[in-house]
Scaffold this motif. Structure first.
Motif, PDB file in Angstrom:
ATOM      1  N   UNK A  22      64.653  20.563  37.538  1.00 14.52           N
ATOM      2  CA  UNK A  22      64.194  22.073  37.282  1.00 14.52           C
ATOM      3  C   UNK A  22      65.246  22.805  36.581  1.00 14.52           C
ATOM      4  N   UNK A  23      66.367  22.543  36.850  1.00 12.93           N
ATOM      5  CA  UNK A  23      67.639  23.196  36.133  1.00 12.93           C
ATOM      6  C   UNK A  23      67.991  22.625  34.705  1.00 12.93           C
ATOM      7  N   UNK A  24      67.008  21.721  34.377  1.00 12.83           N
ATOM      8  CA  UNK A  24      67.173  21.339  33.037  1.00 12.83           C
ATOM      9  C   UNK A  24      68.487  20.276  32.837  1.00 12.83           C
ATOM     10  N   UNK A  25      68.830  19.766  33.894  1.00 16.95           N
ATOM     11  CA  UNK A  25      70.012  18.633  33.728  1.00 16.95           C
ATOM     12  C   UNK A  25      69.399  17.285  33.699  1.00 16.95           C
ATOM     13  N   UNK A  26      70.386  16.337  33.254  1.00 19.45           N
ATOM     14  CA  UNK A  26      70.025  15.260  33.149  1.00 19.45           C
ATOM     15  C   UNK A  26      69.913  14.333  34.491  1.00 19.45           C
ATOM     16  N   UNK A  27      68.976  13.456  34.706  1.00 18.15           N
ATOM     17  CA  UNK A  27      68.882  13.101  36.120  1.00 18.15           C
ATOM     18  C   UNK A  27      69.689  11.770  36.006  1.00 18.15           C
ATOM     19  N   UNK A  28      70.709  11.666  36.918  1.00 20.86           N
ATOM     20  CA  UNK A  28      71.474  10.234  36.769  1.00 20.86           C
ATOM     21  C   UNK A  28      72.128  10.199  38.388  1.00 20.86           C
ATOM     22  N   UNK A  29      72.294   8.975  38.608  1.00 22.89           N
ATOM     23  CA  UNK A  29      72.938   8.478  39.665  1.00 22.89           C
ATOM     24  C   UNK A  29      74.420   9.436  39.931  1.00 22.89           C
ATOM     25  N   UNK A  30      75.116   9.506  39.073  1.00 21.82           N
ATOM     26  CA  UNK A  30      76.384  10.472  39.220  1.00 21.82           C
ATOM     27  C   UNK A  30      76.130  11.828  39.547  1.00 21.82           C
ATOM     28  N   UNK A  31      75.100  12.341  38.787  1.00 25.37           N
ATOM     29  CA  UNK A  31      74.696  13.815  38.762  1.00 25.37           C
ATOM     30  C   UNK A  31      74.294  14.009  40.315  1.00 25.37           C
ATOM     31  N   UNK A  32      73.385  13.091  41.008  1.00 22.58           N
ATOM     32  CA  UNK A  32      72.916  13.252  42.204  1.00 22.58           C
ATOM     33  C   UNK A  32      73.949  13.378  43.199  1.00 22.58           C
ATOM     34  N   UNK A  33      74.812  12.464  42.983  1.00 21.29           N
ATOM     35  CA  UNK A  33      75.892  12.102  43.813  1.00 21.29           C
ATOM     36  C   UNK A  33      76.903  13.287  43.938  1.00 21.29           C
ATOM     37  N   UNK A  34      77.273  13.836  42.756  1.00 18.01           N
ATOM     38  CA  UNK A  34      78.090  15.028  42.736  1.00 18.01           C
ATOM     39  C   UNK A  34      77.336  16.198  43.266  1.00 18.01           C
ATOM     40  N   UNK A  67      68.123  13.096  48.700  1.00 21.11           N
ATOM     41  CA  UNK A  67      68.154  12.775  47.351  1.00 21.11           C
ATOM     42  C   UNK A  67      66.988  13.019  46.314  1.00 21.11           C
ATOM     43  N   UNK A  68      65.860  13.159  46.808  1.00 25.14           N
ATOM     44  CA  UNK A  68      64.713  13.397  46.076  1.00 25.14           C
ATOM     45  C   UNK A  68      64.859  14.910  45.743  1.00 25.14           C
ATOM     46  N   UNK A  69      65.284  15.730  46.657  1.00 29.63           N
ATOM     47  CA  UNK A  69      65.131  17.029  46.599  1.00 29.63           C
ATOM     48  C   UNK A  69      66.157  17.429  45.543  1.00 29.63           C
ATOM     49  N   UNK A  70      67.477  16.811  45.762  1.00 26.25           N
ATOM     50  CA  UNK A  70      68.561  17.079  44.710  1.00 26.25           C
ATOM     51  C   UNK A  70      68.023  16.579  43.173  1.00 26.25           C
ATOM     52  N   UNK A  71      67.151  15.467  43.112  1.00 18.69           N
ATOM     53  CA  UNK A  71      66.839  15.113  41.937  1.00 18.69           C
ATOM     54  C   UNK A  71      65.792  15.996  41.199  1.00 18.69           C
ATOM     55  N   UNK A  72      65.043  16.494  42.013  1.00 20.22           N
ATOM     56  CA  UNK A  72      64.030  17.392  41.622  1.00 20.22           C
ATOM     57  C   UNK A  72      64.880  18.659  41.067  1.00 20.22           C
ATOM     58  N   UNK A  73      65.766  19.171  41.794  1.00 21.52           N
ATOM     59  CA  UNK A  73      66.550  20.314  41.503  1.00 21.52           C
ATOM     60  C   UNK A  73      67.234  20.173  40.070  1.00 21.52           C
ATOM     61  N   UNK A  74      67.680  19.040  39.940  1.00 18.83           N
ATOM     62  CA  UNK A  74      68.402  18.676  38.683  1.00 18.83           C
ATOM     63  C   UNK A  74      67.412  18.882  37.478  1.00 18.83           C
TER      64      UNK A  74
END
Length: 250
Positions: free
Chosen positions: A29-41, A20-27
């Motif tokens: 760094x990719x300039x995407x919004x951090x959200x529960x839905x985005x992490x889950x997807x 979850x942490x690694x995915x959130x950081x990737x989001x």
């Protein structure tokens, strides 16, 4: 003392937290919004499945901010470790410089950690938030300078009431470890120094400063050097400036 082995389920749960942490950081760094839905997807999970690990957006932010801070602090510590243990002033300056460099390189992560309010007590992993890796590192480094040269600190009784309460009962408990109550004025000096370091870096990172000063680092260097005499380092300014500037170019 015997350490109880973790169960397979516990290991899987911790591995999921790490993902979850690694995915959130990737989001981030990719300039995407951090959200529960985005992490889950991105993890290939459903949102309800993710809620078994983090119950709210704020809890997600807290979890990620803690891990980002912990990881970044290792970078600040590594910068200090390029100098001998007894160069306490140089070690603090290099950690502060590494803090600035990290903030410029990772502005969204910096914002997540340092522009995010402390979570409420409902956070399931709230126990992590009693620690701030970077806060403890800088506090310990300043304490080492004080132990080395005995720079003057205010008497606790001379502080304003709110300041007195803040140093006697700090929000980060480990800040007071090894510091006698009569010497808690040291924490007040630390708070003043941290405010200046955080302030200059935040203004730079979020574009509220002349870009020429950001590029040169001149105001950052000046801020550090103007505070250094507060720590009894007035006779070491030339060396510290050379040290900071050499690392600004790295």
């Amino acid at each position: 003392m015997t350490v109880e082995p973790t169960t397979r389920r516990e290991r899987q749960r911790e591995a999921t937290y790490s993902e979850i942490v690694a995915t959130s950081i990737a989001l981030l760094r990719d300039g995407e919004d951090l959200s529960l839905r985005a992490v889950a997807q991105r993890m290939g999970m459903t949102a309800p499945a993710l809620y078994r690990y983090v119950a709210s957006y704020q809890e997600l932010v807290d979890l990620v901010a803690y891990e980002v801070d912990r990881s970044a602090t290792e970078r600040f510590r590594a910068a200090a470790d390029t100098l001998p243990e007894d160069d306490v002033a140089g070690r603090l300056c290099l950690s502060a410089t590494a803090f600035r460099q990290w903030a410029h390189e990772s502005p969204r992560e910096f914002g997540l950690v340092f522009a995010n309010p402390i979570a409420d007590t409902s956070c399931a992993r709230r126990e992590m938030l009693t620690l701030s890796s970077s806060g403890h590192l800088f506090t310990d480094q300043m304490k080492a300078i004080w132990e080395s040269n005995g720079f003057p600190i205010p008497a606790v009784d001379d502080l304003p009431p709110a300041a007195r309460e803040a140093v006697l009962d700090p929000l980060i408990p480990a800040e007071s470890e090894g510091v006698a109550e009569a010497d808690r004025g040291l924490l007040w000096v630390y708070m003043q120094g941290w405010t200046q370091l955080y302030g200059i870096v935040t203004l730079e990172v979020f574009g509220h400063m002349d870009p020429r000063l950001v590029e040169s680092g001149d105001l950052f260097v000046d801020t550090i050097l103007r505070f250094a005499p507060r720590m009894g380092l007035e006779h070491d300014l030339d060396r510290l400036e050379a040290l900071i500037r050499s690392h600004l170019r790295d």
